[in-house]
Enzyme design. Structure first.
Site, mmCIF file in Angstrom:
data_model
loop_
_atom_site.group_PDB
_atom_site.id
_atom_site.type_symbol
_atom_site.label_atom_id
_atom_site.label_comp_id
_atom_site.label_asym_id
_atom_site.label_seq_id
_atom_site.Cartn_x
_atom_site.Cartn_y
_atom_site.Cartn_z
ATOM 1 N N HIS A 140 -5.147 57.585 16.392
ATOM 2 C CA HIS A 140 -5.175 57.743 15.183
ATOM 3 C C HIS A 140 -4.534 58.633 14.222
ATOM 4 O O HIS A 140 -4.455 60.133 14.972
ATOM 5 C CB HIS A 140 -6.112 57.540 14.481
ATOM 6 N N LYS A 565 -16.030 54.508 4.058
ATOM 7 C CA LYS A 565 -15.144 53.382 2.856
ATOM 8 C C LYS A 565 -15.618 52.292 1.639
ATOM 9 O O LYS A 565 -15.804 52.472 0.850
ATOM 10 C CB LYS A 565 -13.811 53.567 3.145
#
Length: 897
Positions: A140, A565
């Site tokens: 990532h 999120k």
């Protein structure tokens, strides 16, 4: 005994002075004076010697583009060096602490705790047999540093270590200091910002570096320490394999079109070459030690038979071994072992087929030495080799495959359509029935190699499964035996992968499955629907047979990033905790062993924070012994670049998992009072509502674009994967990493605390008792860890600097959102300190000192960044400076996303 010649203050002072000398020599006295002026003005404000930052702003506003670039580079480089100084201080703390007795969170402390809790040897052995810790390295894109820069920094770190730990003559000291100056000069002259986006191969090589150069060497030391500590408290224990390293680098296809089957094949081949090469070095090293001859030892029947089998298997090499090492059986055997390692993956016969064969040879040597009274040689020289083989196998790190469920659904639908099956129009029940029948029938339904006239997506998916079968044949099933499905929402999403694996021959039910099929539950709907999803699968004839073929174990991945999120910090934490318990209950109902895979990021909002605290805070019901978690970005470098720190991290993981498993054995179901759970339900509901209200207020996305450097971050060459899933600018579409990275750059780490105060206030307003919250903090590891992690995010937030970024937004939008954010922050600080019953946010003195040391140096980068963001047009020089401020702030905050 004095172990070190220096301390962190000296390192910081001398590295800062050296950087100043290099800066002046490489630029000019005028540039040095500007940097010094900016530095002292920032420090004056932080110390209270200046009432405003007006002088600092004025200096930065007057900088010509070239000089602004020098300022940005100076402060960014300063943080790179200071991070090394703090890394060295961590090493000092570990060495000095271990000299004084067992360190907190060490394996020695774990052994002492077990003994203090009256555990007997049988109980401890059961715990050890259950434990398996699986750090999983991802690619990532959160590592802001170039590989070249990291190599230079490691050279600087080695010089600091030499000055700190070795007694040097004056001439030796001068030589090291001269080398240090050369390395810092080279660092200054090296571009800090990538001019190209890294390729997937670069990311795989980065992960491989830590495995090869640090973890391969230190894992044996962690085992040694554990065996020594347990041996002092318990008799007759056998320490099994406790670590297994895994990787997504080169195999994670979710949202990354550049991860092709060829890249995965290259990664598998390169990893095998690396680990085989390290084993050859081990055999060579042992050959220098095991020089006993037939007159001094009797090697024993097992080793003699193995040596004779190798002599028959490799007659040409056998003759050379006899001639080179006459009457030296250990050396003959090691020579033949090196040859067998050379032939792994070779067309020549005789190579090791799997790691078990190599392990058996190493065990035979160790047993022979022990039988000959050479226990100390076996323990010191051979056992570490054995631990490495058991841990790294012939693959270095097993690869996990991953892709988005939409791609599997599309591929299955298109492939079945060619066979006259309209999968696309089926409802969920019909899809489950069709896939189950196809998996259970003997004949294949689709031809994975027939990809003509198929869409690119379908061709990629089918080819991947076809190639995976080949990879398992070539490298062994253990090299690539897990498939993770992103955004799993339905049972069919899991069965689609099992179906494709069956068509490829990776699965042959009943009886054999070469793949763990792992649903990734990351949305609120998926988590709340876990019983429907997993219950349907466990009751399914095909899937239950697949689970049984994988030793009755089901791995389930939890997505921390997208959950946060979507729901906000408090609600996401509670949802994850509650649903972990639910998953454990579901698996228990179906007599399935659960292995949780925690998709943690580096930042607090993405599941970060101290790993040992996180493991100890998991619900008892979920602590089956095996635990898997992601390691990514800058967190990998921070944890595993330095061998001493890497070993410390491994010990902390073992400490936490052994203690957590022992607690779960004694108390399988965590006793959480209803009053506490009800308090969290009330708080989480209100927190989710407050968080969603902020994100869904019209104009918030525009404010986010204006008040953070998101547009710059999306253009940075941080990783091979795109920053958003579709290229659209919505919070839902934006990946979690750039979402957190942007707020971190603006020093407003909103994802790590926003709505915490709203949630807790809702509980209090509904008649909740503040004393109950304090009791929860004192006695409930989950709640305490959540509050402490929020405190870390709050401590790293600086609303004065965040206000500078808010000024970039239009006045009406700024007034609409910033006061809301400010109010939530202030109330969160008040509540956290009151609940934790302390004066400040931080409990770790070293962390408080680190923030105080860093803040004055991050401030100029923030102000320079906002200055550049406010400009409507930037020259190429200014664009480079802007990107450099992002890198510098990331280094200063020691966090990206």
């Amino acid at each position: 005994m004095q172990l070190h010649a220096r301390d962190v203050r000296r390192d910081v002072r001398e590295l800062g002075a050296l950087l100043g000398d290099v800066l002046e020599a490489q630029t000019s006295a005028e540039a040095f004076e500007v940097v010094e002026s900016v530095r002292t003005e920032a420090i004056d404000y932080r110390r209270g010697d200046a009432d405003t930052r007006d002088d600092l702003r004025a200096d930065l506003a007057d900088l010509p583009p070239e000089r602004a670039g020098v300022v940005a580079r100076a402060f960014a480089t300063y943080f790179e060096l200071i991070n090394l100084a703090e890394e060295r201080e961590r090493v000092r703390a570990v060495r000095e602490g271990s000299q004084d007795g067992p360190l907190a969170d060490s394996v020695a402390e774990a052994a002492e705790r077990l003994a203090a809790e009256d555990a007997d040897a049988e109980e401890v052995q059961r715990v050890l047999d259950d434990v398996l810790v699986e750090p999983t390295f991802t690619a990532h894109p959160t590592e802001a540093r170039r590989k070249t820069v990291k190599a230079k920094l490691r050279a600087v770190a080695e010089d600091i270590e030499t000055l700190d730990e070795r007694r040097l003559t004056d001439r030796e000291q001068e030589a090291v200091e001269r080398d240090l100056e050369a390395e810092v000069t080279s660092l200054w002259q090296t571009p800090q910002v990538r001019e190209r986006r890294p390729e997937v191969t670069d990311e795989a090589l980065n992960v491989q570096w830590y495995l090869e150069n640090t973890l391969f060497d230190v894992v044996g030391e962690a085992y040694d320490e554990l065996e020594r500590a347990l041996g002092e408290e318990f008799d007759g224990l056998d320490v099994p394999k406790l670590f297994e390293f895994r990787s997504w680098a080169g195999s994670d296809r979710d949202g990354n079109p550049y991860v092709t089957p060829d890249v995965t094949a290259e990664t598998l081949e390169r990893q095998r070459e690396v680990v085989v090469s390290r084993y050859r070095e081990e055999c060579k090293r042992l050959s220098g030690v095991l020089s006993q001859d037939d007159r001094s030892v009797a090697v024993g029947d097992d080793l003699r038979e193995r040596l004779e089998a190798d002599l028959e298997r490799l007659p040409g090499v056998a003759e050379e071994a006899r001639e080179r090492y006459p009457d030296e059986p250990y050396r003959q055997k090691l020579k033949l072992m090196r040859e067998r390692l050379d032939r792994v993956g070779d067309v020549r016969p005789g190579g090791y087929d799997d790691a078990d064969e190599l392990l058996a040879d190493v065990d035979a040597i160790a047993a022979s030495l022990r039988a000959n009274g050479a226990e100390v040689i076996a323990e010191d020289k051979v056992d570490p080799f054995r631990r490495r083989v058991a841990t790294f196998g012939l693959s270095l790190a097993s690869l996990d495959l991953r892709d988005h469920q939409q791609n599997h659904t599309a591929a299955v639908a298109e492939a079945l359509a060619r066979e006259g099956i309209d999968y696309e129009e089926m409802d969920e029940d019909e899809r489950v029935e069709t896939l189950t029948e196809a998996i259970l029938q003997d004949d294949p339904v689709v031809d994975l190699e027939a990809t003509d006239d198929l869409s690119d997506t379908t061709e990629r998916v089918l080819t991947l499964f076809d190639r995976t079968a080949d990879w398992q044949d070539e490298y062994g099933v253990e090299a690539i035996d897990t498939y993770c499905i992103s955004m799993t929402d339905e049972p069919s999403h899991v069965l689609e992968v099992l179906f494709l694996a069956d068509q490829a021959g990776i699965v042959d039910l009943p009886g054999y499955s070469g793949l763990d099929v792992v649903p990734l539950l990351e949305t609120e709907s998926a988590l709340s629907g876990a019983r429907r999803i997993m219950g349907t699968l466990f009751e399914n004839e095909a899937y239950s047979a697949a689970v049984e073929a994988r030793d009755g174990t089901q791995e389930i991945m939890l997505g921390y990033s997208d959950s946060n999120k979507e729901n906000g910090f408090l609600a996401a934490n509670w949802s994850l905790y509650r649903n972990q318990k639910r998953l454990a209950e579901i698996c228990d109902d179906y007599d399935v062993r659960l292995r949780l895979f925690h998709g943690r990021g580096g930042s607090i909002s993405r599941g970060g924070g101290p790993m040992n605290d996180a493991l100890l805070a998991l619900p008892n019901e979920t602590v089956t012994g095996e635990v898997k978690f992601t390691e990514q970005g800058e967190a990998i470098a921070e944890k595993y670049a330095n061998p001493k720190i890497a070993e410390r991290n491994l010990e902390q993981m073992l400490n936490a998992q052994i203690r957590a498993r022992h607690e779960a054995v004694r108390e399988p179901v965590e006793d959480v009072p209803d009053e506490w759970a009800e308090a969290m339900e009330t708080a989480a509901d209100a927190a989710r509502e407050a968080y969603r209200d902020l994100l869904e207020t019209e104009g918030f996305v525009s404010y986010f674009e204006d008040a953070t450097p998101i547009e710059v971050i999306e253009e940075l060459n941080l990783g091979s994967r795109p920053a958003s899933r579709s290229g659209e600018r919505t919070v839902e579409d934006l990946r979690a990493i750039p979402w957190v990275f942007s707020w971190t750059q603006a020093r407003c780490i909103l994802p790590g605390w926003y709505s915490l105060a709203s949630g807790l206030d809702a509980y209090l307003d509904a008649g909740g008792d503040p004393e109950t919250l304090r009791e929860m903090y004192a006695e409930w590891p989950f709640f305490r860890t959540m509050v402490d992690n929020a405190a870390l995010a709050l401590a790293r937030t600086d609303l004065d600097i965040a206000a500078e970024y808010a000024q970039l937004a239009p006045a009406d939008r700024r007034e609409q959102f910033f006061p809301r954010i400010e109010s939530e922050y202030e109330r969160a600080v008040e509540l956290v300190t009151r609940i934790a019953d302390r004066d400040g946010l931080l409990t770790r003195e070293w962390l408080e000192e680190s923030l105080e040391r860093r803040n004055p140096y991050v401030d100029p980068l923030n102000l320079l960044q906002t200055k550049l963001l406010a400009q409507s047009h930037l020259t190429p020089e200014e664009e480079r400076t802007l990107r450099l401020t992002v890198k510098g702030i990331a280094a200063g905050m020691k966090n990206t996303g």
